[in-house]
Motif scaffolding. Structure first.
Motif, PDB file in Angstrom:
ATOM      1  N   ASP A  76     -37.380  -3.609   5.255  1.00 47.45           N
ATOM      2  CA  ASP A  76     -37.030  -3.510   3.735  1.00 47.45           C
ATOM      3  C   ASP A  76     -35.826  -2.405   3.535  1.00 47.45           C
ATOM      4  O   ASP A  76     -35.338  -1.865   4.712  1.00 47.45           O
ATOM      5  CB  ASP A  76     -38.192  -2.770   3.074  1.00 47.45           C
ATOM      6  N   VAL A  77     -35.491  -2.448   2.471  1.00 49.17           N
ATOM      7  CA  VAL A  77     -34.264  -1.420   2.251  1.00 49.17           C
ATOM      8  C   VAL A  77     -34.614  -0.661   1.098  1.00 49.17           C
ATOM      9  O   VAL A  77     -35.115  -1.304  -0.168  1.00 49.17           O
ATOM     10  CB  VAL A  77     -32.776  -2.243   1.903  1.00 49.17           C
ATOM     11  N   VAL A  78     -34.468   0.896   1.071  1.00 47.61           N
ATOM     12  CA  VAL A  78     -34.880   1.648  -0.130  1.00 47.61           C
ATOM     13  C   VAL A  78     -33.570   2.026  -0.910  1.00 47.61           C
ATOM     14  O   VAL A  78     -32.499   2.527  -0.165  1.00 47.61           O
ATOM     15  CB  VAL A  78     -35.506   2.713   0.577  1.00 47.61           C
ATOM     16  N   PHE A  79     -33.622   2.003  -2.113  1.00 46.24           N
ATOM     17  CA  PHE A  79     -32.443   2.252  -2.905  1.00 46.24           C
ATOM     18  C   PHE A  79     -32.608   3.511  -3.805  1.00 46.24           C
ATOM     19  O   PHE A  79     -33.703   3.828  -4.066  1.00 46.24           O
ATOM     20  CB  PHE A  79     -32.139   1.224  -3.828  1.00 46.24           C
ATOM     21  N   ASP A  80     -31.699   4.414  -4.061  1.00 45.01           N
ATOM     22  CA  ASP A  80     -31.856   5.481  -4.971  1.00 45.01           C
ATOM     23  C   ASP A  80     -31.638   5.122  -6.258  1.00 45.01           C
ATOM     24  O   ASP A  80     -31.588   3.820  -6.376  1.00 45.01           O
ATOM     25  CB  ASP A  80     -30.956   6.597  -4.280  1.00 45.01           C
ATOM     26  N   SER A  87     -32.093   4.090   2.620  1.00 46.28           N
ATOM     27  CA  SER A  87     -32.742   4.082   3.893  1.00 46.28           C
ATOM     28  C   SER A  87     -33.181   2.639   4.239  1.00 46.28           C
ATOM     29  O   SER A  87     -33.140   1.986   3.252  1.00 46.28           O
ATOM     30  CB  SER A  87     -33.949   5.082   4.031  1.00 46.28           C
ATOM     31  N   VAL A  88     -33.372   2.561   5.538  1.00 50.03           N
ATOM     32  CA  VAL A  88     -33.938   0.961   5.802  1.00 50.03           C
ATOM     33  C   VAL A  88     -35.335   1.393   6.610  1.00 50.03           C
ATOM     34  O   VAL A  88     -35.549   2.396   6.881  1.00 50.03           O
ATOM     35  CB  VAL A  88     -33.055   0.337   6.840  1.00 50.03           C
ATOM     36  N   TYR A 107     -29.954   5.147   6.029  1.00 52.22           N
ATOM     37  CA  TYR A 107     -29.002   3.785   5.929  1.00 52.22           C
ATOM     38  C   TYR A 107     -27.512   4.326   6.396  1.00 52.22           C
ATOM     39  O   TYR A 107     -26.870   3.455   7.058  1.00 52.22           O
ATOM     40  CB  TYR A 107     -28.994   3.484   4.563  1.00 52.22           C
ATOM     41  N   ASN A 108     -27.317   5.742   6.058  1.00 54.88           N
ATOM     42  CA  ASN A 108     -25.724   5.835   6.550  1.00 54.88           C
ATOM     43  C   ASN A 108     -25.456   6.207   7.797  1.00 54.88           C
ATOM     44  O   ASN A 108     -24.294   6.041   8.498  1.00 54.88           O
ATOM     45  CB  ASN A 108     -25.276   7.111   5.752  1.00 54.88           C
TER      46      ASN A 108
END
Length: 159
Positions: A76-80, A87-88, A107-108
């Motif tokens: 999954d991918v977490v968005f702000d 983050s992933v 993620y960075n």
């Protein structure tokens, strides 16, 4: 009787197909193929960034060398709140996704690398370091429950 009917039907279908194939024509080229200009293929524009569908399910490796190890898969991918990838969620361990532990990874800190014509997602960490991280808690990202309807009328009292 039935055998004769099937045979004649198959023969009629075969003849009709052959006749149809003969009536189809191909258009003649407007110029000699040798003289025709061939337009160069337009270059494919590469966008900055990635589609989430290209990231989810992607294998994560700890480097690009011949000894690079697959350390997990992106689940999954977490968005702000601004819509930027934060983050992933990487599934570590387990077998074919069963028993895998989900952990968050910045993620960075991920990098894309090309190896043997394939794109690799690289995280400069080890499987042991990821396994040592706490489990990713999805509950904070679950949708809010629907509000109960407080305007509902109470049942009438028996008379």
């Amino acid at each position: 009787m039935i055998r004769t009917l099937l045979t004649t039907t198959a023969l009629a279908a075969l003849l009709a197909t052959g006749a149809y194939a003969q009536t189809a024509t191909t258009p003649a080229p407007t110029q000699d193929p040798v003289v025709q200009d061939t337009a160069p293929a337009a270059p494919v524009a590469r966008a900055e960034g990635s589609l989430v569908t290209n990231i989810i399910g992607e294998s994560v490796y700890n480097g690009t060398g011949d000894d690079a190890e697959n350390i997990g898969n992106v689940d999954d991918v977490v968005f702000d709140e601004n819509g930027h990838a934060k983050s992933v969620v990487i599934g570590v361990g387990g077998f074919l996704g069963v028993g895998a532990k989900n952990v968050a990874f910045d993620y960075n800190k991920l990098q894309w690398a090309e190896r043997n014509g394939d794109r690799w997602l690289i995280a400069q960490t080890t499987k042991d370091e990821l396994t040592a991280q706490p489990d990713f808690d999805r509950s904070a990202f679950d949708p809010a429950p629907a509000a109960n309807d407080t305007t509902a009328t109470a049942p009438a009292a028996p008379s």
